[in-house]
Motif scaffolding. Structure first.
Motif, PDB file in Angstrom:
ATOM      1  N   PRO A 306       0.825  -1.203   0.000  1.00 28.16           N
ATOM      2  CA  PRO A 306       0.000   0.000   0.000  1.00 28.16           C
ATOM      3  C   PRO A 306       0.860   1.253   0.000  1.00 28.16           C
ATOM      4  O   PRO A 306       1.936   1.294   0.595  1.00 28.16           O
ATOM      5  CB  PRO A 306      -0.787  -0.123   1.312  1.00 28.16           C
ATOM      6  N   GLU A 307       0.382   2.278  -0.697  1.00 28.98           N
ATOM      7  CA  GLU A 307       1.086   3.559  -0.695  1.00 28.98           C
ATOM      8  C   GLU A 307       0.552   4.404   0.452  1.00 28.98           C
ATOM      9  O   GLU A 307      -0.655   4.475   0.678  1.00 28.98           O
ATOM     10  CB  GLU A 307       0.886   4.281  -2.030  1.00 28.98           C
ATOM     11  N   ILE A 308       1.482   5.025   1.190  1.00 26.62           N
ATOM     12  CA  ILE A 308       1.066   5.812   2.346  1.00 26.62           C
ATOM     13  C   ILE A 308       1.402   7.276   2.115  1.00 26.62           C
ATOM     14  O   ILE A 308       2.251   7.612   1.285  1.00 26.62           O
ATOM     15  CB  ILE A 308       1.739   5.309   3.640  1.00 26.62           C
ATOM     16  N   ASN A 309       0.735   8.117   2.864  1.00 31.06           N
ATOM     17  CA  ASN A 309       1.011   9.554   2.794  1.00 31.06           C
ATOM     18  C   ASN A 309       0.956  10.100   4.209  1.00 31.06           C
ATOM     19  O   ASN A 309      -0.112  10.228   4.800  1.00 31.06           O
ATOM     20  CB  ASN A 309      -0.018  10.245   1.895  1.00 31.06           C
ATOM     21  N   MET A 310       2.128  10.390   4.780  1.00 30.54           N
ATOM     22  CA  MET A 310       2.194  10.888   6.153  1.00 30.54           C
ATOM     23  C   MET A 310       2.518  12.374   6.144  1.00 30.54           C
ATOM     24  O   MET A 310       3.408  12.824   5.412  1.00 30.54           O
ATOM     25  CB  MET A 310       3.244  10.121   6.947  1.00 30.54           C
ATOM     26  N   ASP A 311       1.791  13.106   6.960  1.00 31.24           N
ATOM     27  CA  ASP A 311       1.977  14.551   7.046  1.00 31.24           C
ATOM     28  C   ASP A 311       2.846  14.865   8.259  1.00 31.24           C
ATOM     29  O   ASP A 311       2.375  14.868   9.401  1.00 31.24           O
ATOM     30  CB  ASP A 311       0.608  15.228   7.178  1.00 31.24           C
ATOM     31  N   PHE A 312       4.134  15.077   8.024  1.00 27.81           N
ATOM     32  CA  PHE A 312       5.057  15.376   9.115  1.00 27.81           C
ATOM     33  C   PHE A 312       5.064  16.876   9.400  1.00 27.81           C
ATOM     34  O   PHE A 312       5.203  17.689   8.484  1.00 27.81           O
ATOM     35  CB  PHE A 312       6.478  14.914   8.759  1.00 27.81           C
ATOM     36  N   LYS A 313       4.924  17.212  10.667  1.00 27.86           N
ATOM     37  CA  LYS A 313       4.935  18.620  11.068  1.00 27.86           C
ATOM     38  C   LYS A 313       5.952  18.813  12.189  1.00 27.86           C
ATOM     39  O   LYS A 313       6.039  17.991  13.099  1.00 27.86           O
ATOM     40  CB  LYS A 313       3.553  19.051  11.550  1.00 27.86           C
ATOM     41  N   PHE A 314       6.715  19.899  12.099  1.00 24.62           N
ATOM     42  CA  PHE A 314       7.694  20.228  13.133  1.00 24.62           C
ATOM     43  C   PHE A 314       7.281  21.526  13.813  1.00 24.62           C
ATOM     44  O   PHE A 314       6.927  22.507  13.145  1.00 24.62           O
ATOM     45  CB  PHE A 314       9.096  20.396  12.535  1.00 24.62           C
ATOM     46  N   SER A 315       7.346  21.530  15.136  1.00 23.80           N
ATOM     47  CA  SER A 315       7.006  22.745  15.865  1.00 23.80           C
ATOM     48  C   SER A 315       8.075  23.809  15.700  1.00 23.80           C
ATOM     49  O   SER A 315       7.806  24.998  15.840  1.00 23.80           O
ATOM     50  CB  SER A 315       6.808  22.429  17.356  1.00 23.80           C
ATOM     51  N   GLY A 382      23.275  21.583  17.525  1.00 24.48           N
ATOM     52  CA  GLY A 382      22.095  21.130  18.247  1.00 24.48           C
ATOM     53  C   GLY A 382      21.094  22.216  18.575  1.00 24.48           C
ATOM     54  O   GLY A 382      20.254  22.032  19.444  1.00 24.48           O
ATOM     55  N   HIS A 383      21.122  23.358  17.860  1.00 27.82           N
ATOM     56  CA  HIS A 383      20.169  24.445  18.132  1.00 27.82           C
ATOM     57  C   HIS A 383      18.769  24.057  17.645  1.00 27.82           C
ATOM     58  O   HIS A 383      18.566  23.693  16.492  1.00 27.82           O
ATOM     59  CB  HIS A 383      20.635  25.727  17.426  1.00 27.82           C
ATOM     60  N   ASN A 384      17.802  24.121  18.551  1.00 34.80           N
ATOM     61  CA  ASN A 384      16.395  23.793  18.243  1.00 34.80           C
ATOM     62  C   ASN A 384      16.206  22.356  17.756  1.00 34.80           C
ATOM     63  O   ASN A 384      15.253  22.068  17.019  1.00 34.80           O
ATOM     64  CB  ASN A 384      15.826  24.753  17.185  1.00 34.80           C
ATOM     65  N   VAL A 385      17.111  21.475  18.125  1.00 29.00           N
ATOM     66  CA  VAL A 385      17.000  20.070  17.706  1.00 29.00           C
ATOM     67  C   VAL A 385      16.105  19.312  18.684  1.00 29.00           C
ATOM     68  O   VAL A 385      16.330  19.327  19.896  1.00 29.00           O
ATOM     69  CB  VAL A 385      18.386  19.392  17.635  1.00 29.00           C
ATOM     70  N   ILE A 386      15.061  18.685  18.151  1.00 27.75           N
ATOM     71  CA  ILE A 386      14.182  17.817  18.949  1.00 27.75           C
ATOM     72  C   ILE A 386      14.434  16.386  18.482  1.00 27.75           C
ATOM     73  O   ILE A 386      14.208  16.050  17.319  1.00 27.75           O
ATOM     74  CB  ILE A 386      12.702  18.183  18.754  1.00 27.75           C
ATOM     75  N   THR A 387      14.907  15.559  19.394  1.00 26.98           N
ATOM     76  CA  THR A 387      15.361  14.211  19.032  1.00 26.98           C
ATOM     77  C   THR A 387      14.367  13.149  19.473  1.00 26.98           C
ATOM     78  O   THR A 387      13.812  13.218  20.572  1.00 26.98           O
ATOM     79  CB  THR A 387      16.730  13.916  19.687  1.00 26.98           C
ATOM     80  N   ALA A 388      14.147  12.167  18.617  1.00 27.28           N
ATOM     81  CA  ALA A 388      13.383  10.968  18.970  1.00 27.28           C
ATOM     82  C   ALA A 388      14.286   9.761  18.724  1.00 27.28           C
ATOM     83  O   ALA A 388      14.918   9.663  17.675  1.00 27.28           O
ATOM     84  CB  ALA A 388      12.114  10.853  18.144  1.00 27.28           C
ATOM     85  N   PHE A 389      14.351   8.873  19.693  1.00 32.24           N
ATOM     86  CA  PHE A 389      15.259   7.729  19.647  1.00 32.24           C
ATOM     87  C   PHE A 389      14.426   6.453  19.631  1.00 32.24           C
ATOM     88  O   PHE A 389      13.596   6.237  20.495  1.00 32.24           O
ATOM     89  CB  PHE A 389      16.168   7.756  20.888  1.00 32.24           C
ATOM     90  N   THR A 454       7.244   7.040  17.380  1.00 30.74           N
ATOM     91  CA  THR A 454       8.473   7.803  17.123  1.00 30.74           C
ATOM     92  C   THR A 454       8.253   8.825  16.020  1.00 30.74           C
ATOM     93  O   THR A 454       8.670   9.981  16.117  1.00 30.74           O
ATOM     94  CB  THR A 454       9.627   6.854  16.735  1.00 30.74           C
ATOM     95  N   LEU A 455       7.571   8.391  14.948  1.00 31.88           N
ATOM     96  CA  LEU A 455       7.424   9.252  13.775  1.00 31.88           C
ATOM     97  C   LEU A 455       6.428  10.390  13.985  1.00 31.88           C
ATOM     98  O   LEU A 455       6.517  11.415  13.316  1.00 31.88           O
ATOM     99  CB  LEU A 455       7.006   8.410  12.564  1.00 31.88           C
ATOM    100  N   ILE A 456       5.469  10.233  14.914  1.00 35.12           N
ATOM    101  CA  ILE A 456       4.488  11.308  15.127  1.00 35.12           C
ATOM    102  C   ILE A 456       4.910  12.246  16.255  1.00 35.12           C
ATOM    103  O   ILE A 456       4.160  13.127  16.649  1.00 35.12           O
ATOM    104  CB  ILE A 456       3.079  10.755  15.429  1.00 35.12           C
ATOM    105  N   SER A 457       6.110  12.066  16.750  1.00 28.68           N
ATOM    106  CA  SER A 457       6.542  12.830  17.925  1.00 28.68           C
ATOM    107  C   SER A 457       6.887  14.281  17.617  1.00 28.68           C
ATOM    108  O   SER A 457       7.253  15.026  18.509  1.00 28.68           O
ATOM    109  CB  SER A 457       7.755  12.151  18.560  1.00 28.68           C
ATOM    110  N   GLU A 458       6.840  14.666  16.342  1.00 30.24           N
ATOM    111  CA  GLU A 458       7.211  16.007  15.884  1.00 30.24           C
ATOM    112  C   GLU A 458       8.698  16.287  16.076  1.00 30.24           C
ATOM    113  O   GLU A 458       9.127  17.445  16.067  1.00 30.24           O
ATOM    114  CB  GLU A 458       6.357  17.088  16.572  1.00 30.24           C
ATOM    115  N   ALA A 459       9.467  15.234  16.266  1.00 31.58           N
ATOM    116  CA  ALA A 459      10.921  15.390  16.351  1.00 31.58           C
ATOM    117  C   ALA A 459      11.463  15.756  14.973  1.00 31.58           C
ATOM    118  O   ALA A 459      11.000  15.231  13.959  1.00 31.58           O
ATOM    119  CB  ALA A 459      11.565  14.100  16.844  1.00 31.58           C
ATOM    120  N   ASN A 460      12.454  16.631  14.938  1.00 33.30           N
ATOM    121  CA  ASN A 460      13.083  16.982  13.663  1.00 33.30           C
ATOM    122  C   ASN A 460      14.382  16.217  13.435  1.00 33.30           C
ATOM    123  O   ASN A 460      15.066  16.426  12.447  1.00 33.30           O
ATOM    124  CB  ASN A 460      13.302  18.493  13.559  1.00 33.30           C
TER     125      ASN A 460
END
Length: 649
Positions: A306-315, A382-389, A454-460
């Motif tokens: 299936p083809e997916i379409n995810m809308d990633f947003k960063f704060s 690391g300025h304004n870096v939001i990390t998801a691990f 992890t992917l919806i965490s708005e991490a950049n």
């Protein structure tokens, strides 16, 4: 060798297999593929005798041996060294060794002729069974699986689960069973070990059955593919890529047949409905009703990609430098991991960190994330870096009492329930499945939930440690699509070559306690690495040949050694140096060109005519320099390749 005949098997009311059949011959290397939950591991357990078919039979010749690598082996613990555990594969030989040792001990105090004769007989049998080479065989297998010589005497229980599984795999390979069954073997192997296993299996005398999500591994390791679907086993006479192509053709035929049948059913139902009340048509109506009842229904084709379409947003947008470590050292006691190493991760980088286990990949992730400190070094960026691990231990952080949808609601994003439902649909959780509790999910399903969180965490900035472990192939394809749509920066540790080929634009690897970078795709890195190794091998061969040439031969071939060979070596080295110099320049200019292209989208530039004109001028200059450098690189590459073919004989 092995015959599965009309096997049916049920888990409660769920049909796993219905009249399934398969014949396995010696030297068959079969990949078992299908969705998670389709019954792939169940099939292996049926063959192994762990489960019993409800109907049908599984037969094999008397004396046929089966070796089964499965996840249950992770629980095996012992104080024995890993070398001794691996050598347990030679049970009969070890028993003879014990008898020989017992007789030798007895002969120290009681020397009898009958003991001498018995000893001679046992030693003859021991020699015939190649008993004197079993230790070296075990050492070679363990070395191929990534163990160092000094680790062979360490107890099995001192190793992590993945390394213990490697020992059990080594033991199975030493047993050389007639049927070798491997359930997700690459989950516990790094790239060098996977490649070693591929080479080993290519000449395996027995039959091999493999369940794996690693497409590249399947392509290289198997010569037949068996699909598990709707309780049936469908065989394809080729590797995984062949299976995909052949299955596509079959699917087109099935789709056409399904649509034709559906059209016929609708026409028949219309006829029945139209003439049901007419006595003159009663016989024809009944005939058509019976025809529908007897019709063998053709199933619609399931879409596995299936083809997916995810809308990633960063704060917030991060700075240009995501992370930078300068001149850093890291060691554990006497083991040096990094020495005067440097790292620079830029915004927009899509990096795959590859290499053998034990080199420091996971350590590097912890250093970048700040979960671990380096011994010496300097950190910046690391300025304004939001990390998801994401790592496998993330699965343990899931609340097992939560439903899947509730677990995503607690991920900290501002997404609506409808948006979360859409994301779960992308990760193959449809309908009422989103209300399943975490505790009833399989390992692969939990991995998908953790990845979605992890992917919806708005991490950049994402750091993903072996994200494809426990995912089936459709789930890996979903993750590939998601990462291709992700607009931030990520660093991935993975041994899945198909996966990293599709998601990385830079390759990192650790060599000589240094972090090294190749600015290109995985396939380009493989080709570059092959060229480097071939060039190194050629130069070493030339140097060795030069050393081995005797003084007399040099006099007899004075012209050859003093002119032809030396002149060729001089030209060869120059061509190699120039080729590598311009190759580096091309890469630098390509990066600069991409950077300028990115800046042209900056409102501060395209909205300022002066800045835009200067940027365009610089862009045209870089483009011109790139064309010149590319031409030079191509010329020196041709020169290098021609010289390779012109080596003096």
């Amino acid at each position: 060798m092995l015959a599965i005949s009309n096997v049916s098997f049920h888990f409660g009311s769920r049909i796993m297999y219905q009249n399934a059949s398969l014949t396995v011959y010696p030297k068959n290397r079969i990949g078992i593929v299908g969705h998670n939950g389709a019954g792939k591991t169940t099939l292996l357990k049926l063959i192994n005798g762990d489960l019993t078919p409800d109907e049908g039979s599984i037969t094999m010749p008397k004396g046929c041996t089966i070796g089964f690598l499965n996840q249950d082996l992770l629980s095996y613990q012992t104080d024995e060294s890993i070398l001794n555990v691996a050598m347990e594969a030679f049970g009969p030989v070890l028993k003879i060794q014990e008898q020989i040792d017992t007789i030798l001990h007895e002969m120290e105090t009681n020397y009898k002729e009958e003991l001498v004769e018995k000893l001679a007989t046992l030693q003859e049998r021991f020699d015939a069974m190649e008993g004197y080479s079993i230790k070296s065989k075990a050492e070679a297998i363990l070395a191929g699986l990534g163990f160092k010589n000094h680790e062979l005497e360490r107890p099995l229980q001192s190793f992590s689960g993945g390394w213990r599984m490697r020992v059990m795999l080594g033991k199975l390979l030493l047993m050389k069973p007639d049927v070798l069954m491997l359930d997700e073997p690459t989950n516990h192997l790094d790239l060098p070990s996977i490649q070693w296993i591929e080479n080993y299996l290519s000449s395996y005398e027995g039959a091999v059955l493999i369940v794996s999500h690693d497409r590249e591994f399947l392509d290289r390791a198997i010569n037949q593919t068996v699909e598990v679907s709707h309780g049936r086993l469908t065989s394809y006479s080729g590797n995984y890529s062949f299976y995909l192509e052949d299955r596509k053709l079959r699917a087109e035929l099935q789709k056409n047949a399904y649509e034709n049948q559906q059209q016929k059913i609708k026409e028949t139902e219309r006829f029945i409905e139209r003439f049901r009340s007419k006595a003159t048509k009663a016989k024809q109506v009944q005939s058509r009703i019976k025809m529908l009842d007897k019709m063998e229904m053709i199933e619609d084709v399931r879409n596995d990609n299936p083809e997916i379409n995810m809308d990633f947003k960063f704060s917030q947008q991060p700075g240009k430098v995501i992370s930078e470590l300068n001149d850093f050292d890291k060691a554990y006691d006497e083991k040096i991991i990094f020495k005067n190493a440097n790292l620079q991760l830029m915004r927009g980088d899509k990096v795959a960190l590859i290499g053998a286990n034990g080199k420091g990949k996971s350590t590097l992730l912890r250093l970048i994330s700040g979960k671990e400190n380096f011994d010496i070094g300097d950190r910046s960026g690391g300025h304004n870096v939001i990390t998801a691990f994401y790592a496998q231990h993330q699965l343990e952080d899931l609340n097992v009492e939560n439903e899947i949808l509730d677990e995503l609601k607690q991920a900290g994003s501002d997404k609506t329930e409808q948006e979360l439902r859409g994301i779960l649909g992308c990760f193959l959780f449809g309908g009422d499945e989103i209300f399943k509790k975490i505790k009833v999910l399989s390992g692969g399903e939990k991995s998908r939930v953790a990845l979605a969180k992890t992917l919806i965490s708005e991490a950049n900035f994402l750091m993903l440690d072996e994200p494809t472990n426990h995912l089936d192939i459709p789930s890996v394809n979903i993750l590939i699509q998601a990462l291709q749509q992700y607009l931030g920066t990520y660093l991935i540790v993975s041994h899945d070559r198909h996966f990293i080929s599709h998601v990385a634009n830079k390759i990192w690897y650790i060599e000589d306690a240094q972090l090294k970078e190749y600015p290109g795709t995985y396939q380009e890195w493989v080709e570059w690495k092959s060229r480097q190794e071939a060039e190194k091998e050629l130069l070493e061969k030339l140097e060795e040949e030069d050393k081995q040439t005797s003084s007399s031969t040099k006099k007899e071939k004075k012209k050859y050694t003093n002119y032809d060979l030396k002149e060729w070596q001089k030209k060869f080295k120059k061509a190699k140096n120039e080729m590598e110099k311009f190759e580096e320049l091309v890469m630098e200019l390509e990066e600069k060109k991409e950077e300028i292209e990115g800046s042209l989208a900056n409102p501060d530039i395209f909205g300022n005519p002066d800045k835009l004109a200067e940027t365009n001028r610089l862009y045209e200059q870089v483009k011109s320099d790139l064309e010149t450098a590319t031409e030079e690189w191509e010329n020196w590459t041709m020169e290098f390749e021609e010289l390779e073919e012109q080596k003096p004989n």
